[in-house]
Design a protein around this motif. Structure first.
Motif, PDB file in Angstrom:
ATOM      1  N   GLU A 193       0.783  -1.237   0.000  1.00 50.79           N
ATOM      2  CA  GLU A 193       0.000   0.000   0.000  1.00 50.79           C
ATOM      3  C   GLU A 193       0.815   1.287   0.000  1.00 50.79           C
ATOM      4  O   GLU A 193       0.451   2.261  -0.667  1.00 50.79           O
ATOM      5  N   LEU A 194       1.872   1.307   0.818  1.00 52.08           N
ATOM      6  CA  LEU A 194       2.543   2.585   1.036  1.00 52.08           C
ATOM      7  C   LEU A 194       3.122   3.178  -0.254  1.00 52.08           C
ATOM      8  O   LEU A 194       2.983   4.384  -0.482  1.00 52.08           O
ATOM      9  N   PRO A 195       3.748   2.355  -1.102  1.00 54.43           N
ATOM     10  CA  PRO A 195       4.286   2.934  -2.334  1.00 54.43           C
ATOM     11  C   PRO A 195       3.193   3.602  -3.176  1.00 54.43           C
ATOM     12  O   PRO A 195       3.433   4.640  -3.807  1.00 54.43           O
ATOM     13  N   LYS A 196       1.987   3.052  -3.146  1.00 56.67           N
ATOM     14  CA  LYS A 196       0.883   3.680  -3.894  1.00 56.67           C
ATOM     15  C   LYS A 196       0.582   5.070  -3.353  1.00 56.67           C
ATOM     16  O   LYS A 196       0.041   5.915  -4.050  1.00 56.67           O
ATOM     17  N   ARG A 197       0.882   5.241  -2.078  1.00 56.91           N
ATOM     18  CA  ARG A 197       0.588   6.541  -1.472  1.00 56.91           C
ATOM     19  C   ARG A 197       1.846   7.401  -1.378  1.00 56.91           C
ATOM     20  O   ARG A 197       1.929   8.306  -0.543  1.00 56.91           O
ATOM     21  N   GLY A 198       2.843   7.068  -2.171  1.00 56.72           N
ATOM     22  CA  GLY A 198       4.019   7.933  -2.241  1.00 56.72           C
ATOM     23  C   GLY A 198       5.096   7.649  -1.224  1.00 56.72           C
ATOM     24  O   GLY A 198       6.082   8.380  -1.124  1.00 56.72           O
ATOM     25  N   GLY A 199       4.932   6.594  -0.453  1.00 60.66           N
ATOM     26  CA  GLY A 199       5.943   6.289   0.550  1.00 60.66           C
ATOM     27  C   GLY A 199       6.902   5.207   0.065  1.00 60.66           C
ATOM     28  O   GLY A 199       6.776   4.687  -1.040  1.00 60.66           O
ATOM     29  N   VAL A 200       7.855   4.905   0.913  1.00 57.48           N
ATOM     30  CA  VAL A 200       8.871   3.905   0.568  1.00 57.48           C
ATOM     31  C   VAL A 200       8.866   2.800   1.619  1.00 57.48           C
ATOM     32  O   VAL A 200       8.786   3.071   2.809  1.00 57.48           O
ATOM     33  N   VAL A 201       8.953   1.576   1.144  1.00 61.20           N
ATOM     34  CA  VAL A 201       9.063   0.419   2.031  1.00 61.20           C
ATOM     35  C   VAL A 201      10.282  -0.378   1.597  1.00 61.20           C
ATOM     36  O   VAL A 201      10.457  -0.628   0.403  1.00 61.20           O
ATOM     37  N   VAL A 202      11.097  -0.756   2.549  1.00 59.62           N
ATOM     38  CA  VAL A 202      12.304  -1.497   2.172  1.00 59.62           C
ATOM     39  C   VAL A 202      12.606  -2.576   3.199  1.00 59.62           C
ATOM     40  O   VAL A 202      12.427  -2.375   4.395  1.00 59.62           O
ATOM     41  N   GLN A 203      13.014  -3.725   2.694  1.00 57.34           N
ATOM     42  CA  GLN A 203      13.461  -4.790   3.589  1.00 57.34           C
ATOM     43  C   GLN A 203      14.963  -4.694   3.744  1.00 57.34           C
ATOM     44  O   GLN A 203      15.707  -4.731   2.766  1.00 57.34           O
ATOM     45  N   MET A 204      15.408  -4.593   4.985  1.00 56.83           N
ATOM     46  CA  MET A 204      16.835  -4.463   5.242  1.00 56.83           C
ATOM     47  C   MET A 204      17.423  -5.825   5.592  1.00 56.83           C
ATOM     48  O   MET A 204      16.711  -6.808   5.705  1.00 56.83           O
ATOM     49  N   GLU A 205      18.720  -5.843   5.799  1.00 58.28           N
ATOM     50  CA  GLU A 205      19.397  -7.106   6.058  1.00 58.28           C
ATOM     51  C   GLU A 205      19.174  -7.619   7.473  1.00 58.28           C
ATOM     52  O   GLU A 205      19.378  -8.803   7.744  1.00 58.28           O
ATOM     53  N   ASP A 206      18.735  -6.772   8.375  1.00 56.70           N
ATOM     54  CA  ASP A 206      18.378  -7.201   9.724  1.00 56.70           C
ATOM     55  C   ASP A 206      17.633  -6.067  10.423  1.00 56.70           C
ATOM     56  O   ASP A 206      17.370  -5.023   9.824  1.00 56.70           O
ATOM     57  N   GLU A 207      17.290  -6.292  11.674  1.00 56.72           N
ATOM     58  CA  GLU A 207      16.519  -5.291  12.404  1.00 56.72           C
ATOM     59  C   GLU A 207      17.369  -4.090  12.782  1.00 56.72           C
ATOM     60  O   GLU A 207      16.855  -2.985  12.954  1.00 56.72           O
ATOM     61  N   ILE A 208      18.657  -4.318  12.966  1.00 59.60           N
ATOM     62  CA  ILE A 208      19.530  -3.202  13.317  1.00 59.60           C
ATOM     63  C   ILE A 208      19.553  -2.210  12.159  1.00 59.60           C
ATOM     64  O   ILE A 208      19.407  -0.999  12.346  1.00 59.60           O
ATOM     65  N   ALA A 209      19.728  -2.734  10.973  1.00 61.73           N
ATOM     66  CA  ALA A 209      19.709  -1.877   9.795  1.00 61.73           C
ATOM     67  C   ALA A 209      18.342  -1.199   9.668  1.00 61.73           C
ATOM     68  O   ALA A 209      18.258  -0.013   9.327  1.00 61.73           O
ATOM     69  N   SER A 210      17.284  -1.929   9.953  1.00 56.17           N
ATOM     70  CA  SER A 210      15.942  -1.364   9.798  1.00 56.17           C
ATOM     71  C   SER A 210      15.746  -0.136  10.676  1.00 56.17           C
ATOM     72  O   SER A 210      15.329   0.916  10.208  1.00 56.17           O
ATOM     73  N   ILE A 211      16.045  -0.285  11.960  1.00 55.49           N
ATOM     74  CA  ILE A 211      15.776   0.832  12.862  1.00 55.49           C
ATOM     75  C   ILE A 211      16.713   2.001  12.560  1.00 55.49           C
ATOM     76  O   ILE A 211      16.309   3.164  12.620  1.00 55.49           O
ATOM     77  N   ASN A 212      17.943   1.705  12.191  1.00 55.81           N
ATOM     78  CA  ASN A 212      18.839   2.815  11.856  1.00 55.81           C
ATOM     79  C   ASN A 212      18.390   3.525  10.578  1.00 55.81           C
ATOM     80  O   ASN A 212      18.493   4.748  10.473  1.00 55.81           O
ATOM     81  N   ALA A 213      17.881   2.775   9.629  1.00 62.76           N
ATOM     82  CA  ALA A 213      17.350   3.400   8.418  1.00 62.76           C
ATOM     83  C   ALA A 213      16.136   4.260   8.752  1.00 62.76           C
ATOM     84  O   ALA A 213      15.959   5.356   8.203  1.00 62.76           O
ATOM     85  N   VAL A 214      15.316   3.780   9.651  1.00 66.04           N
ATOM     86  CA  VAL A 214      14.130   4.538  10.053  1.00 66.04           C
ATOM     87  C   VAL A 214      14.553   5.867  10.698  1.00 66.04           C
ATOM     88  O   VAL A 214      13.956   6.921  10.425  1.00 66.04           O
ATOM     89  N   ILE A 215      15.575   5.823  11.509  1.00 62.70           N
ATOM     90  CA  ILE A 215      16.048   7.057  12.139  1.00 62.70           C
ATOM     91  C   ILE A 215      16.610   8.005  11.088  1.00 62.70           C
ATOM     92  O   ILE A 215      16.331   9.207  11.098  1.00 62.70           O
TER      93      ILE A 215
END
Ligand SMILES: Cc1ncc(C[n+]2csc(CCOP(=O)(O)OP(=O)(O)O)c2C)c(N)n1
Ligand SMILES: Cc1ncc(C[n+]2csc(CCOP(=O)(O)OP(=O)(O)O)c2C)c(N)n1
Ligand code: SF4
Ligand code: SF4
Ligand code: SF4
Ligand code: SF4
Ligand code: SF4
Ligand code: SF4
Ligand SMILES: [Mg+2]
Ligand SMILES: [Mg+2]
Lengths: 81, 375, 276, 176, 375, 276, 81, 176
Positions: free
Chosen positions: E42-64
């Motif tokens: 859904e999010l890309p349809k609404r102009g956002g970005v969703v990405v799967q990272m290599e682990d949760e550490i990467a995920s939260i740091n990317a979010v920050i």
């Protein structure tokens, strides 16, 4: 030689070598790298206790900027005059 | 037994070796690195292994693996590294792996002030990992106690097959102080229970004895151990049922609680006649002790409770330690954490927080300033 | 004929009471496991491996679950952390022969750093990575190995990334052995694992596997046999291929073979001061 | 019994080593309790180095690790003198390197002063040995430590190739 | 506004989008993955970005990182992944980065029982990272509330420039329930303060307004922001002094506490005449509510306090919510955690733990069994 | 002459009030930083880079501290996590030109997994790794790049491991640009960084640097000039060397040059559906 | 054909094909892989609802063990007789 | 108002979908509150699948998510009947697929029974549609939902290519 705002400068007819005295940490890399041996460790201590280079043999400066490029502390730079 | 003059970090390393350390994996971080560095020098000479891993996650997982291979094992770190170990603490808990994790506290949050002291990780130590469990936490107030409690941490870990946390701090870590180092035999060293191999069948790695602690079928001895991070029964078999959940999770908690009298340590002074009790722990307690002596000189009947074990707490002992106190003041170098425990435990006294947020060991005047409003 | 004979030849390596496995029908992981056990069986009968010193370690994922059925010392630890766990165990008791088994997500995504550092160290272990091109256990999300453009539950518009070639990655490091086989070539899995068991240092075997349930579903090969035969078609064996040849491409083909084989001193030997 | 020593100097003057030698001598060889805490130069006060040494019969007497009322204060360089003065008592023995620190600053105290760095340079060839020259000099004041204690500590702490030099510096200090 | 019938995971995803989510980074984990998967659709349809990272550490740091680039940003995970995020929570705290972290609780410790529910991470949520800080934690009891509190979590994050944690659980995550979804404008959506660019000089990223919250000089707008994980002054300059330590750490805490009336939410029922107060939260509260109605039928005057905010607590509101209660019983699906808070907060009542350790939503009889001994 | 001229030409890129840096005298990090700023300066004067869209991200370590002196959007985040932080920032605002700067420990030890996955993705960023062969900030512990046999505080008997060749590692992946320079060749740092700034996808530059204080002390080169000249002797420039030539060996020599250069679509382009 | 302890076996004069009925998950890989088409999906459901293979055309078995090697579930194995 | 429906069957019988369709119909189209909780087969009871559907006017009336006193119980396969019987009341309507479940087990209840799976196979060609045939049949008992609610729910939930088949199954069920 003249010194303005913490910068010591000497020029020949082509280049001016400027040393920002209080940035220098006396590593000696500029002195080492200078192909024509323009620079000499000065006798005047800066605010942090270091002895910056002095372009004593400024006449020999060829403006190659090797000193500027090797300085890790943004403490020396060359200008064309 | 020999006298030495050493830092807290050195004392932790020596204490670990006295306790029988055979494996250390780590990743450098201020202000804990000297533990690693000293062990890197010394432990190989004594037949152990020291290895630098690619990060703290690898370090703690290697330590857990080493423990399963039969070695007493430890890692040491500071806040950022400890945070990275959160997941593996749970692994050590559920697999009942004896390991010692040293967190030399420094000022946070995040990278914070790496060379500066703090007591802000006292709750993280308990609750960093997800899930339900209890993990013993010790906090030394001196170089000698850094040594003593490191041994205690190993003993607790091996006795209860559990991870144990030693919370040192930057002050203790870098303090030089008189230290007595014991030889083997001069101090109690507990070894884990290892089953006798009686059959070729797999040995159940989580079948408890009466003390609720299962003998540990270490690798390489033919036990066919099954080490399982999933919820498991006595055999290590994954089994997501409430009955297995209860018998595992409750036992993991109960085995610690059952030995509370062993696990929990505190020290009291001047409590007989004290009307106001000052509670403290770790390095901060040193200043508090001085302040108490000062207050007593001024006629304030102050008592002193110093926690050596920060988790689990022996609430009964705490509650009864200072029978006449009307007030309890908790002095700690953080925003007020153990204070929450004390206000829960002391229900008939007024409990006050005296947080001293300081990058150095709080000074007597800082402590006084924090304490005085409540006197 | 004695009844006792009617027992699967690998049963002695298995915790047979736990069978059947939790794996879906037709899952390639079991094929790989069976091949590895045949190799191990040979080593044990030869006397070149002591079964009491074999340690299997795995992380979380379908692939990781395989070790739970093994009649050995076994550890099913954290997602991505099998390698450091095994490193600790081996350093504490160098007699242990550690085999790490894990999924492509486990070993190459979350565990990628441990993989490269173990390979860099030429650490004494065998790592078998099951490449099924997907996060199977969690329900079909994109893996580092998922082919470009493929639908997964977290890349519904198609995977925007080109896949990770783990053989090339590990091959760029100090591993003593780097090979790739496929569940469509169980004899090669057996042969490579057999060889790896007797080597020193870091030994890495990628096993390309079928996952009809998740990856198969995503690419329209939900049927076990269909998926197996489609994979079989794509697999190309090469004799001692170079790392450049290590193609793994669902469209263009998957090259299997032994990419690296050398005999450098292992980490533990280096630690003890034994140089070449 | 409690004896508090404050040592202040700049990087290179061996302040921390001096503290440790005293602590070791007291702790291991004089059988006393000793604690030494060190302050590394913070970025803003580059070069400042400080050691707090407390000697007592047990930790009970000296739980706090910093000097509060110095029995002795050693200044090898004049950092934050005004602040440090708050830690002195009337009875404090103040030891200074005259070359850097003006004795006039401490007129109301018992001052022990010499050009310690210069002496070090002169007798053992390096100003870095100033700390040990000072140590030799203060032995006389420091009733709790003997020459023997301090020598043993030096032998333990100092790498063998520097030992002779340090013992020489110690002797020289004791002569002052 | 539209009616839907949806799961808790779906509701979190929808709530995030209503709140203005623009960036999601994640790593799959049961039972949270559907949040990720639905957003990936859904999010890309609404102009956002969703990405799967290599682990949760990467995920939260990317979010920050994404938040600093101006996007409302979120990640979702479960216990093991949350444990891996511990370090970065502190980074978000000290850099004052608004991010939402969803932890869909499952049974632990460690890998535990991945598909099973739990409330065992309620303390981890608060204290997972090292250092001193307060991070708001919300716990929904229904699919609708999963939606509502996700919006609230974003609002709190953006209002206070802080990480916020939403603690869902496996029960809520996979429950299908009636849900009302709001359109933009129908529900309050708070946007972060961004300074006006007035000069070419660097803008101080931590210079607070009166509400103690600094406007956020996001990347790419010429502010020359300095984002610093070290202890820093208003300019982001590292400065390990007590005065900076106090002004930063205390402000980080105070900015949350100051808005406690906004951050903290609870719900009470039957409290007017209640003699015994049952406290609960999250999915477990549903059973508790049923049990209370049952008890009332039996003549027991039971009251109900349901915490929607698990941290920080408004102690005053809690203490005064049920003036006539003599007993407080805390029902939770863990070994007894919020119980510790309640026994601290209710000093004039007896406080009892009613832990129901269950892999499914506790049944009414399990709750009754846990509660009855204290009635 | 106007006084205004007596200002260092890079001052406009610096937070000059924070100078001098915390770096030790003669530390190579400053040389690298200065070269990078000259390249950036050129790009900005040309108009090919908008300074307001430049983002510098670094982790913890001496190298990471360099960004704190830059007059740009800057983030000094967690040890090892600069890459994912930058990924998030760039995905949220693709106008940003992210430069990640970090030490060899930061990027290749604790951050190794993020490095390989960013390279695998060909993610839109420039990563500059300062290889000083040591953990400098924490006081001289072994780094993945530390040469074999060298004393460090955590390998007092000498480093038992052979070093990680990060160029080969990244070169095995999908990066568009992989180059190595040395602080003894500041003009190459400048040239490579200048080129990298204008490219798409993942660009990796390893800068071999002097650390007289820690690595220098360990190997007996405590003096800045001595260490610089010893490094200089070991550095060999090659024109477009292959990855096999990417030797980095303190004894045998350090090959610098541009190992990989290609123009594949970047992650963001792929995400948007732009293929080659 | 005979069945002992959950194992269904058929042999020719050289080889015996054994199927451990309750381990089979009916994936069909053995049937697919068998070069001589010995195996056929049987009609008898096992405990878990799957139909294991039956070596109906046992005469054709050449003992290549491909079925044993491809079986993911340790459910089929070959013996020499 | 509260109506509790228990649905038990095995994997492939569409138990979960049936629950969701009812929930959606009640929630979105009948304007009621609905909650459906699903139990996936645990490893030990492979194949068992269960949905608990509760319809009420608001969450207040039905905070708990599992069936405690079923108003209706649907058994498509006979798993753990004895256990499930503890959730029934005297008034519970029991719906069973006769092919698998013996009606005699529920003699004391109001039983609605048919060979639903067979019917599904016969009319729409797949036994998998058994769930929707049952849905058609129970509409009559389920006072709270109309044909229209359920059809709209089906249209929303079922992929277009399967919709006709499902609507057919629904019709067929309603005819029973
Ligand atoms: C820290 C952590 N994050 C996420 C998970 C959830 N998880 C379990 S298995 C898995 C990935 C499985 O994929 P792979 O490793 O390829 O194994 P497969 O199932 O495909 O064999 C994930 C993400 C977890 N258990 N722990
Ligand atoms: C999680 C975590 N672990 C450890 C540290 C301590 N630490 C700070 S910098 C550093 C390594 C520095 O080495 P490198 O990355 O090579 O940078 P250099 O100082 O050599 O430039 C370490 C381990 C930390 N800050 N965070
Ligand atoms: S510009 Fe060249 S010649 Fe002139 S001083 Fe600098 S290095 Fe020497
Ligand atoms: S290179 Fe720079 S810092 Fe070094 S001596 Fe020359 S001017 Fe000073
Ligand atoms: S999901 Fe895929 S990998 Fe997992 S068991 Fe099923 S087929 Fe095998
Ligand atoms: S320790 Fe090394 S890397 Fe760090 S600043 Fe000093 S010279 Fe540079
Ligand atoms: S052994 Fe070979 S021929 Fe015989 S049944 Fe198996 S696959 Fe067929
Ligand atoms: S391969 Fe094995 S599991 Fe598959 S059908 Fe044949 S015997 Fe059964
Ligand atoms: Mg996989
Ligand atoms: Mg480095």
């Amino acid at each position: 030689m003249f010194s303005v705002g913490g910068v010591v400068s000497r020029s020949n007819n082509k280049f001016r070598v400027n040393v920002i005295v209080d940035r220098c940490k006396e590593c000696g890399l500029c002195i080492f790298i200078c192909p024509t041996k323009v620079l000499v460790r000065s006798g005047v201590m800066n605010r942090y206790g270091y002895y910056p280079p002095d372009p004593v043999f400024i006449d020999k400066c060829v403006g190659c900027k090797l000193c500027e490029y090797v300085c890790p502390d943004f403490a020396i730079f060359i200008e064309k005059v | 037994m020999r006298r030495a003059f050493a830092t807290g970090n050195f004392a932790v390393a020596e204490g670990a070796m006295t306790a029988g350390l055979r494996f250390y994996a780590g990743y450098p971080i201020t202000p804990s690195s000297e533990i690693f560095e000293y062990l890197a020098e010394e432990l190989p000479k004594r037949g152990g292994v020291v290895v630098q891993m690619e990060d703290e996650i690898a370090s703690i997982n290697a330590v857990i693996g080493a423990s399963w291979a039969g070695a007493k094992a430890m890692t040491a770190t500071s806040g950022p590294g400890f945070s990275l170990m959160a997941e593996a603490i749970g692994l050590a808990v559920i697999t009942e792996t004896p390991v010692v994790i040293v967190n030399v506290m420094r000022a946070g949050p995040s990278t914070g002030a790496p060379t500066k002291t703090s007591q802000s990780d006292v709750f993280q130590a308990r609750w960093a990992s997800h899930g339900d469990y209890i993990v013993p936490v010790y906090a030394p107030w001196s170089v000698q106690e850094a040594y003593d409690l490191t041994i205690k941490a190993f003993n607790t870990a091996e006795l209860l097959r559990t991870p144990v946390i030693l919370l040192s701090d930057a002050t203790i870590a870098h303090l030089w102080e008189s230290l007595t180092i014991y030889d083997r035999g001069e101090v109690e060293v507990i070894e884990r229970k290892i089953p006798k191999k009686v059959s070729d069948e797999p040995y159940p790695p989580h079948k408890p004895d009466e003390d609720l602690v299962p003998p540990m079928p270490i690798f390489g001895a033919g036990f066919k151990a099954l080490v399982e991070s999933l919820l498991h029964d006595e055999w290590g078999h994954y089994s997501p049922t409430n009955s297995v959940y209860h018998s595992l999770v409750k036992r993991l908690v109960d085995k610690v609680v059952k030995r509370l009298s062993y696990v929990y340590e505190q020290e009291t002074r001047f409590c007989e006649d004290a009307e106001v009790l000052l509670v403290s722990y770790g390095s901060t307690a040193r200043t508090v002790y001085l302040v108490i002596k000062e207050l007593r000189k001024r006629g304030v009947r102050a008592g002193f409770l110093r926690l050596k074990t920060l988790w689990p707490l022996d609430e009964e002992r705490i509650r009864s330690c200072c029978p006449n106190a009307k007030k309890v003041i908790v002095v700690e170098n953080n925003i007020g954490k153990i204070y929450m425990d004390m206000s829960r435990i002391f229900r008939n006294q007024d409990v006050f927080p005296a947080s001293v947020l300081s990058l150095e060991l709080p000074t007597p005047s800082e402590v006084l300033e924090a304490v005085e409003p409540w006197l | 004929m004695a009844l006792a004979m009617h027992v699967h030849p690998l049963d002695k390596h298995l915790r047979v009471k736990r069978l059947p496995t939790i794996f879906c029908s037709g899952c390639g992981i079991g094929i790989a496991l069976s091949a590895m056990l045949r190799a191990l069986d040979k080593r044990i009968s030869e006397g070149s491996v002591n079964p009491n010193k074999v340690l299997w370690v795995s992380g979380i994922g379908c692939s990781g679950r395989a070790v739970l059925y093994l009649n050995y010392d076994v550890a099913h630890v954290l997602h991505g952390r099998a390698i450091p766990f095994a490193i600790g165990a081996v350093l504490a008791n160098p007699e242990l022969k550690a085999v790490v088994l894990g999924g492509d997500g486990d070993i190459a995504a979350i565990g990628g750093n441990h993989l490269i550092h173990a390979a860099k160290r030429n650490f004494d272990m065998v790592v078998v990575m099951i490449t099924n091109f997907i996060y199977a256990m969690t329900g079909g999300q994109v893996a580092p190995t998922t082919p470009y453009g493929v639908y997964t539950t977290t890349t519904p518009a198609g995977n925007p990334e080109y896949p990770l070639n783990v053989i090339k990655l590990v091959g760029a490091l100090n591993a003593n052995y780097v090979a790739r086989a496929s569940v469509t070539t169980p004899h090669l899995i057996e042969q490579y694992f057999y060889k790896a068991l007797a080597m020193r240092g870091f030994r890495f075997i990628e096993v390309v596997a079928t996952c009809p349930e998740m990856f198969g579903r995503h690419i329209g090969l939900r049927d076990s046999v269909e998926m197996f035969s489609e994979l079989k078609k794509r697999v190309v064996y090469r004799h001692r291929p170079s790392l450049e040849e290590a193609m793994i491409d669902w469209e263009k083909g998957i090259v299997i073979g032994e990419f690296v084989e050398r005999n450098n001193p292992s980490f533990i030997e280096l630690l003890r001061g034994v140089k070449k | 019994m409690k004896y508090e020593i404050l040592i202040v100097g700049r990087a290179g003057q061996g302040v921390l080593l001096l503290g440790r030698v005293i602590g070791l001598a007291a702790s291991k060889y004089a059988g006393l309790y000793a604690v030494v805490s060190e302050s590394y130069p913070a970025e803003a006060r580059a070069g400042e180095s400080r050691a707090d040494v407390i000697i007592a019969s047990s930790i009970e007497e000296a739980p706090y690790i910093k000097v509060l009322n110095a029995d002795m204060a050693i200044f090898l360089f004049p950092y934050r003198i005004d602040y440090y003065k708050t830690l002195l008592q009337d009875s404090t023995t103040v030891v200074i390197d005259e070359e850097y620190v003006d004795p006039a600053l401490f007129s109301k105290y018992h001052v022990v002063s010499a050009r310690f760095s210069e002496i070090a340079e002169r007798v053992v060839g390096t100003r870095r040995a100033v700390n040990i020259v000072v140590l030799g000099r203060i032995l006389r004041e420091l009733k709790v430590l003997t020459e023997d204690h301090v020598k043993k500590a030096l032998e333990e702490i100092v790498p063998p190739r520097w030992l002779q030099l340090n013992l020489k510096a110690l002797e020289e200090g004791m002569k002052l």
